[in-house]
Design an enzyme around this catalytic site. Sequence first.
Site, PDB file in Angstrom:
ATOM      1  N   ASP A  39       0.684   5.161   1.973  1.00 38.36           N
ATOM      2  CA  ASP A  39       0.005   5.598   3.141  1.00 38.36           C
ATOM      3  C   ASP A  39      -0.981   6.758   2.934  1.00 38.36           C
ATOM      4  O   ASP A  39      -0.688   7.563   2.229  1.00 38.36           O
ATOM      5  CB  ASP A  39       1.124   6.259   4.033  1.00 38.36           C
ATOM      6  CG  ASP A  39       1.749   5.109   4.869  1.00 38.36           C
ATOM      7  OD1 ASP A  39       1.596   4.024   4.927  1.00 38.36           O
ATOM      8  OD2 ASP A  39       2.904   5.464   5.579  1.00 38.36           O
TER       9      ASP A  39
ATOM     10  N   ARG B 155       5.636   7.233  14.363  1.00 41.22           N
ATOM     11  CA  ARG B 155       5.812   7.514  13.157  1.00 41.22           C
ATOM     12  C   ARG B 155       5.341   8.867  12.796  1.00 41.22           C
ATOM     13  O   ARG B 155       4.341   9.343  13.365  1.00 41.22           O
ATOM     14  CB  ARG B 155       4.593   6.612  12.074  1.00 41.22           C
ATOM     15  CG  ARG B 155       4.712   6.846  10.843  1.00 41.22           C
ATOM     16  CD  ARG B 155       4.097   5.859   9.970  1.00 41.22           C
ATOM     17  NE  ARG B 155       2.935   6.602   9.443  1.00 41.22           N
ATOM     18  CZ  ARG B 155       1.649   5.830   8.913  1.00 41.22           C
ATOM     19  NH1 ARG B 155       1.821   4.591   8.747  1.00 41.22           N
ATOM     20  NH2 ARG B 155       0.488   6.220   8.109  1.00 41.22           N
TER      21      ARG B 155
ATOM     22  N   HIS C  22       0.762  -1.241  -0.167  1.00 48.30           N
ATOM     23  CA  HIS C  22       0.207   0.003   0.027  1.00 48.30           C
ATOM     24  C   HIS C  22       0.896   1.492   0.068  1.00 48.30           C
ATOM     25  O   HIS C  22       2.096   1.106   0.309  1.00 48.30           O
ATOM     26  CB  HIS C  22      -1.041   0.114   1.431  1.00 48.30           C
ATOM     27  CG  HIS C  22      -0.190   0.332   2.434  1.00 48.30           C
ATOM     28  ND1 HIS C  22       0.395  -0.718   3.048  1.00 48.30           N
ATOM     29  CD2 HIS C  22       0.038   1.401   3.359  1.00 48.30           C
ATOM     30  CE1 HIS C  22       1.043  -0.516   4.270  1.00 48.30           C
ATOM     31  NE2 HIS C  22       0.620   0.884   4.392  1.00 48.30           N
TER      32      HIS C  22
ATOM     33  N   HIS D 139       4.781  -0.013   0.089  1.00 39.36           N
ATOM     34  CA  HIS D 139       5.363  -0.851   1.264  1.00 39.36           C
ATOM     35  C   HIS D 139       4.453  -1.631   1.698  1.00 39.36           C
ATOM     36  O   HIS D 139       3.252  -1.698   1.674  1.00 39.36           O
ATOM     37  CB  HIS D 139       6.032   0.019   2.370  1.00 39.36           C
ATOM     38  CG  HIS D 139       5.017   0.814   3.048  1.00 39.36           C
ATOM     39  ND1 HIS D 139       4.485   2.158   2.465  1.00 39.36           N
ATOM     40  CD2 HIS D 139       4.439   0.833   4.429  1.00 39.36           C
ATOM     41  CE1 HIS D 139       3.827   2.737   3.335  1.00 39.36           C
ATOM     42  NE2 HIS D 139       3.551   1.828   4.391  1.00 39.36           N
TER      43      HIS D 139
END
Length: 285
Positions: free
Chosen positions: A112, A276, A110, A261
């Site tokens: 993000d 993150r 996918h 990723h």
Amino acid sequence: MPVEIIPTGAALGAEVRGLDLSRPLSDDDFEAVLQAWYDHIVLLFRRQKISDDDLIGFSRRFGDLDIAPASATDMAGSQTKSRPEIWIISNVVEDGKPIGALGDKEAEWHTDMSYVDEPPMASCLYSLEIPDSGGDTSFANMYKALEELPDDLRAAIEGRVCNHDSSTTSVGELRAGANEVIDVTKAPGAKHPVIRTHPATGGKSLYLGRRLNGYIEDLPVAESEALLDRLWAHCAKPEFAWTHQWAVGDLLIWDNRCAIHRRDAFDGSQRRVMHRAQIKGKQPF
């Protein structure tokens, strides 16, 4: 120490040596990092010892930051263990509540948050605790995937727009308040070009978001499904990818505009805690 850029030797990725990210980067060092990032798409900084403030400060050199998405806040209560700009990625449960999002399952390929009109341009992930094995993160180069696309497949997607479904997470869980998608032509989300242009490099890359509930606009569903299946099978080829095995103190920053990723599953009885930050982006074109 001078800054060293060590390419992985794979289709993307490079390690940056000689920088302590607990200290502000000089303008020259940041320019070297930025150029390396444009060249290699994913950068790895090993053995860092940084705070959330340090992570935010480093990430902000690339642009304004997003606030942690609603899905993370919903799953982790108020995220009181971090700053609002930090999304905790973790399987840990404390006092009956998850401290973070995405658990221990496999995360499919996918990009993000491509389901919003202005997806993040980059994600920066820092490892605090990792399991003994599993939880590896793989990246794939979407410049190369487009370059090596068969001619008939390239012709089939030229000028096409894809809807990026917002109803599920990258681990396939239905988001809070979302309904299961029955008809992909009516799925919620954002519409983006299948081939996008990188605003800094000018390069062209595939931009697919994620496979689940994707839909190429103005095509019969069966034709869209067949086309997306071929595109995703192509993107997942190992020659486009690089896999990182995490160690505590590793920091990765990747370019969501030209990479996808995924994450391997891991033993849920072992702790994995990552922080993150997301750098805001602009509408794809």
